[in-house]
Design an enzyme around this catalytic site. Structure first.
Site, PDB file in Angstrom:
ATOM      1  N   TYR A 131       0.830  -1.205   0.000  1.00  0.00           N
ATOM      2  CA  TYR A 131       0.000   0.000   0.000  1.00  0.00           C
ATOM      3  C   TYR A 131       0.868   1.260   0.000  1.00  0.00           C
ATOM      4  O   TYR A 131       0.612   2.199  -0.773  1.00  0.00           O
ATOM      5  CB  TYR A 131      -0.912  -0.017   1.234  1.00  0.00           C
ATOM      6  CG  TYR A 131      -1.808   1.191   1.339  1.00  0.00           C
ATOM      7  CD1 TYR A 131      -2.849   1.397   0.437  1.00  0.00           C
ATOM      8  CD2 TYR A 131      -1.632   2.134   2.352  1.00  0.00           C
ATOM      9  CE1 TYR A 131      -3.681   2.508   0.530  1.00  0.00           C
ATOM     10  CE2 TYR A 131      -2.461   3.241   2.459  1.00  0.00           C
ATOM     11  CZ  TYR A 131      -3.479   3.424   1.542  1.00  0.00           C
ATOM     12  OH  TYR A 131      -4.299   4.519   1.638  1.00  0.00           O
ATOM     13  N   LYS A 158       0.829   4.301  -2.838  1.00  0.00           N
ATOM     14  CA  LYS A 158       0.492   5.694  -2.514  1.00  0.00           C
ATOM     15  C   LYS A 158       1.667   6.631  -2.784  1.00  0.00           C
ATOM     16  O   LYS A 158       1.464   7.790  -3.180  1.00  0.00           O
ATOM     17  CB  LYS A 158       0.028   5.788  -1.066  1.00  0.00           C
ATOM     18  CG  LYS A 158      -1.285   5.063  -0.773  1.00  0.00           C
ATOM     19  CD  LYS A 158      -2.483   5.788  -1.368  1.00  0.00           C
ATOM     20  CE  LYS A 158      -3.059   5.189  -2.594  1.00  0.00           C
ATOM     21  NZ  LYS A 158      -4.235   5.897  -3.126  1.00  0.00           N
TER      22      LYS A 158
END
Length: 356
Positions: free
Chosen positions: A232, A236
């Site tokens: 993740y 991002k």
């Protein structure tokens, strides 16, 4: 520097202290996975912010991941402001319900929002969705704003339909592809109305270390073996690197299309519910900003004048009651020329050449 250190403290409190799992959490309106329903209280700052937003009448906004959370608030808000809205999401009962609610809130005389199925885990689905947007958008397919909002978090190490990590595919690769496919439509709107925007939802989880790692964006989905949070974080961070690289390319050609990024801070979405539940802690929903307040930075980037290409907007972590501008640069964002070039080439390898 103080703000960055404070954010790092929040980041470690909410994320790094938790036992990582393969369970699903969503950020900014998921494109896949099950829904976690939470009862939302009204925003503290959103009502007055919304009232002061300019009209979006005559503009077309495309948004991914609208079925709940920040994406739902954003789509509902721009629809209420009179925009023609294209709602892109995987097919689900929740998406149908949310689309109906947005349509019901659309002012009389404004075109009803158009829902288009778009599975960010399948590049073919993304290409089909982009074609439908171009076919149905007014003014010959012009798009004023592409809002790359959808995202997933804490997913298992699995491959997408195209063989890429599912977190990388949803959060970065498919949005790169959608931007590539819709760039002619954005340029068309910019030529007619003077400007168009690509707004990418990132996360504070993309700030700071670890630095960019190319392996997360290669065709090795299901074989990474790293923690779900690391995947993740990389996605991002990639959102921010992409915004900076796209800004460079748009400026080089003197385009009137701008690229900006935003983040919601820590707010009461189903993602926070999942993180806190996994930590076996109280939900804290009453002590953090609402989803409405968390959507302010994204809505500012979509609607307000004076937004500059390459900027990053998000809540001030010291006060939580003000949206501020940050530079996409170290130490907040670990980006340099090599990282920008590497990410762009990896995205092109996955989805096709993107020349501006």
């Amino acid at each position: 520097m103080r703000r960055f250190c404070l954010f790092q403290s929040i980041k470690y409190l909410l994320i790094f202290s938790m036992p990582f799992s393969s369970s699903l959490a969503t950020d900014a309106g998921s494109s896949s996975g099950r829904s976690i329903n939470i009862e939302q209280r009204p925003g503290e700052f959103y009502p007055s912010f919304f009232e002061n937003l300019p009209s979006m009448k005559g503009k077309t906004v495309v948004i991914t991941g609208f079925s709940r959370g920040l994406g739902y608030v954003t789509a509902l808000s721009v629809a209420k402001k009179g925009a023609t809205v294209f709602l892109l999401n995987r097919k689900s009962e929740r998406a149908e319900e949310s689309a109906a609610a947005i349509a019901a809130a659309t002012p009389e005389g404004t075109p009803s929002p158009r829902q288009i199925e778009c599975d960010l885990l399948d590049f073919a689905s993304v290409r089909t969705a982009a074609k439908l947007v171009k076919d149905f958008a007014p003014d010959g397919g012009a798009v004023d704003v592409l809002c790359c909002n959808a995202g997933i978090m804490l997913q298992p190490d699995e491959a997408s339909a195209d063989g890429y990590d599912i977190t990388a595919s949803t959060n970065m690769l498919s949005h790169f592809l959608l931007t590539k496919e819709l760039m002619p439509s954005l340029e068309k709107a910019a030529a007619v109305r003077g400007e168009a925007r690509i707004v990418t939802m990132s996360s504070g989880s993309g700030f700071g270390k670890p630095s960019f790692n190319a392996k997360f964006f290669e065709r090795n989905g299901g074989k990474l073996g790293d923690s779900s949070y690391e995947r993740y974080h990389q996605s991002k961070l990639a959102n921010l690197v992409f915004t900076k690289a796209l800004d460079d390319k748009l400026r080089a050609k003197n385009s009137n299309v701008i690229a900006v990024a935003c983040h919601p801070g820590v707010c009461a979405t189903d993602m926070l519910v999942h993180v806190r539940t996994t930590m076996k802690k109280g939900l804290l929903l009453d002590s953090v900003p609402t989803a409405e307040d968390g959507s302010i930075a994204q809505l500012k980037c979509i609607c307000e004048s004076g937004i500059k290409s390459g900027d990053l907007w998000g809540p001030d972590f010291e006060s939580q009651n003000e949206v501020v501008r940050n530079d996409i640069s170290p130490p907040l964002v670990l980006v340099d020329e090599n990282v920008k070039t590497t990410l762009w080439k990896l995205c092109e390898k996955a989805t096709g050449v993107f020349e501006l």
